[in-house]
Motif scaffolding. Sequence first.
Motif, PDB file in Angstrom:
ATOM      1  N   THR A 228      -2.042  10.120   9.646  1.00  0.00           N
ATOM      2  CA  THR A 228      -1.680  11.162   8.160  1.00  0.00           C
ATOM      3  C   THR A 228      -0.638  10.584   6.700  1.00  0.00           C
ATOM      4  OG1 THR A 228       0.573  11.358   8.854  1.00  0.00           O
ATOM      5  CG2 THR A 228      -1.136  13.135   9.349  1.00  0.00           C
ATOM      6  N   CYS A 229      -1.191   8.995   7.604  1.00  0.00           N
ATOM      7  CA  CYS A 229      -0.190   8.245   6.056  1.00  0.00           C
ATOM      8  C   CYS A 229      -1.785   8.693   4.975  1.00  0.00           C
ATOM      9  CB  CYS A 229       0.058   7.109   6.765  1.00  0.00           C
ATOM     10  SG  CYS A 229       0.065   5.965   4.513  1.00  0.00           S
ATOM     11  N   PRO A 230      -1.361   9.097   3.582  1.00  0.00           N
ATOM     12  CA  PRO A 230      -2.783   9.311   2.741  1.00  0.00           C
ATOM     13  C   PRO A 230      -3.345   7.634   2.416  1.00  0.00           C
ATOM     14  CG  PRO A 230      -0.846   9.958   2.382  1.00  0.00           C
ATOM     15  CD  PRO A 230      -0.798   9.462   3.372  1.00  0.00           C
TER      16      PRO A 230
ATOM     17  N   ALA B  71       0.446  -1.339   0.174  1.00  0.00           N
ATOM     18  CA  ALA B  71      -0.058   0.135   0.016  1.00  0.00           C
ATOM     19  C   ALA B  71       1.054   1.048   0.196  1.00  0.00           C
ATOM     20  CB  ALA B  71      -1.228  -0.298   1.305  1.00  0.00           C
ATOM     21  N   CYS B  72       1.896   1.422   0.557  1.00  0.00           N
ATOM     22  CA  CYS B  72       2.375   1.774   0.799  1.00  0.00           C
ATOM     23  C   CYS B  72       3.166   3.437  -0.349  1.00  0.00           C
ATOM     24  CB  CYS B  72       4.560   1.883   1.253  1.00  0.00           C
ATOM     25  SG  CYS B  72       5.095   3.314   1.813  1.00  0.00           S
ATOM     26  N   GLN B  73       3.302   4.026  -0.605  1.00  0.00           N
ATOM     27  CA  GLN B  73       3.350   5.028  -1.958  1.00  0.00           C
ATOM     28  C   GLN B  73       4.673   5.869  -1.936  1.00  0.00           C
ATOM     29  OE1 GLN B  73       1.942   4.716  -4.818  1.00  0.00           O
ATOM     30  NE2 GLN B  73       0.976   3.015  -4.286  1.00  0.00           N
ATOM     31  N   GLY B  74       4.941   6.013  -0.765  1.00  0.00           N
ATOM     32  CA  GLY B  74       6.435   7.172  -0.333  1.00  0.00           C
ATOM     33  C   GLY B  74       5.969   8.189  -0.159  1.00  0.00           C
ATOM     34  N   TYR B  75       5.038   8.660   0.132  1.00  0.00           N
ATOM     35  CA  TYR B  75       4.685   9.662   0.597  1.00  0.00           C
ATOM     36  C   TYR B  75       5.108  10.580   1.820  1.00  0.00           C
ATOM     37  CZ  TYR B  75       0.381   9.283  -2.153  1.00  0.00           C
ATOM     38  OH  TYR B  75      -0.792   9.022  -2.975  1.00  0.00           O
ATOM     39  N   ALA B  76       6.633   9.756   2.490  1.00  0.00           N
ATOM     40  CA  ALA B  76       6.546  10.306   3.767  1.00  0.00           C
ATOM     41  C   ALA B  76       5.353  10.935   4.373  1.00  0.00           C
ATOM     42  CB  ALA B  76       8.176  11.087   3.129  1.00  0.00           C
ATOM     43  N   ASN B  77       4.881  11.032   4.534  1.00  0.00           N
ATOM     44  CA  ASN B  77       4.319  12.057   5.889  1.00  0.00           C
ATOM     45  C   ASN B  77       4.665  11.597   7.137  1.00  0.00           C
ATOM     46  OD1 ASN B  77       2.594  12.677   3.440  1.00  0.00           O
ATOM     47  ND2 ASN B  77       0.937  13.150   4.601  1.00  0.00           N
ATOM     48  N   CYS B  78       4.774   9.673   7.197  1.00  0.00           N
ATOM     49  CA  CYS B  78       5.205   9.509   8.170  1.00  0.00           C
ATOM     50  C   CYS B  78       6.678   9.663   9.000  1.00  0.00           C
ATOM     51  CB  CYS B  78       4.942   8.211   8.208  1.00  0.00           C
ATOM     52  SG  CYS B  78       6.247   7.365   7.072  1.00  0.00           S
ATOM     53  N   ILE B  79       7.220   9.571   8.065  1.00  0.00           N
ATOM     54  CA  ILE B  79       9.113  11.166   8.652  1.00  0.00           C
ATOM     55  C   ILE B  79       8.522  11.972   8.813  1.00  0.00           C
ATOM     56  CG2 ILE B  79      10.746  11.460   7.519  1.00  0.00           C
ATOM     57  CD1 ILE B  79      10.374   8.973   5.572  1.00  0.00           C
TER      58      ILE B  79
HETATM   59  S1  SF4 Z   1       2.912   7.843   5.011  1.00  0.00           S
HETATM   60 FE1  SF4 Z   1       4.940   6.498   5.342  1.00  0.00          FE
HETATM   61  S2  SF4 Z   1       3.743   4.983   5.134  1.00  0.00           S
HETATM   62 FE2  SF4 Z   1       2.559   6.021   4.245  1.00  0.00          FE
HETATM   63  S3  SF4 Z   1       2.493   6.075   2.603  1.00  0.00           S
HETATM   64 FE3  SF4 Z   1       3.969   7.775   2.908  1.00  0.00          FE
HETATM   65  S4  SF4 Z   1       6.270   6.850   3.492  1.00  0.00           S
HETATM   66 FE4  SF4 Z   1       4.627   5.065   2.795  1.00  0.00          FE
END
Ligand code: SF4
Length: 65
Positions: free
Chosen positions: A54-56, A10-18
Amino acid sequence: MIKVAADLEACQGYANCIVAAEDMFDIDDDGKVILLRTTIPETDRARVEEAARTCPVSALWLEDE
Ligand code: SF4
């Protein structure tokens, strides 16, 4: 302790988690999340919940052990 899990499909690399918890998450060369820690203490729960919220694509979740 709390277990942190991720759905790498599922992860799309949005980086909100970081943004929410940079000491707990990173992204690999394929744009997928890396869990720097898979278990966290109660004191870190709020930040990891924020990361999951916050992960989309809802690719992160917490499990109580
Ligand atoms: S917020 Fe983190 S877990 Fe969610 S898609 Fe982005 S990188 Fe992946």
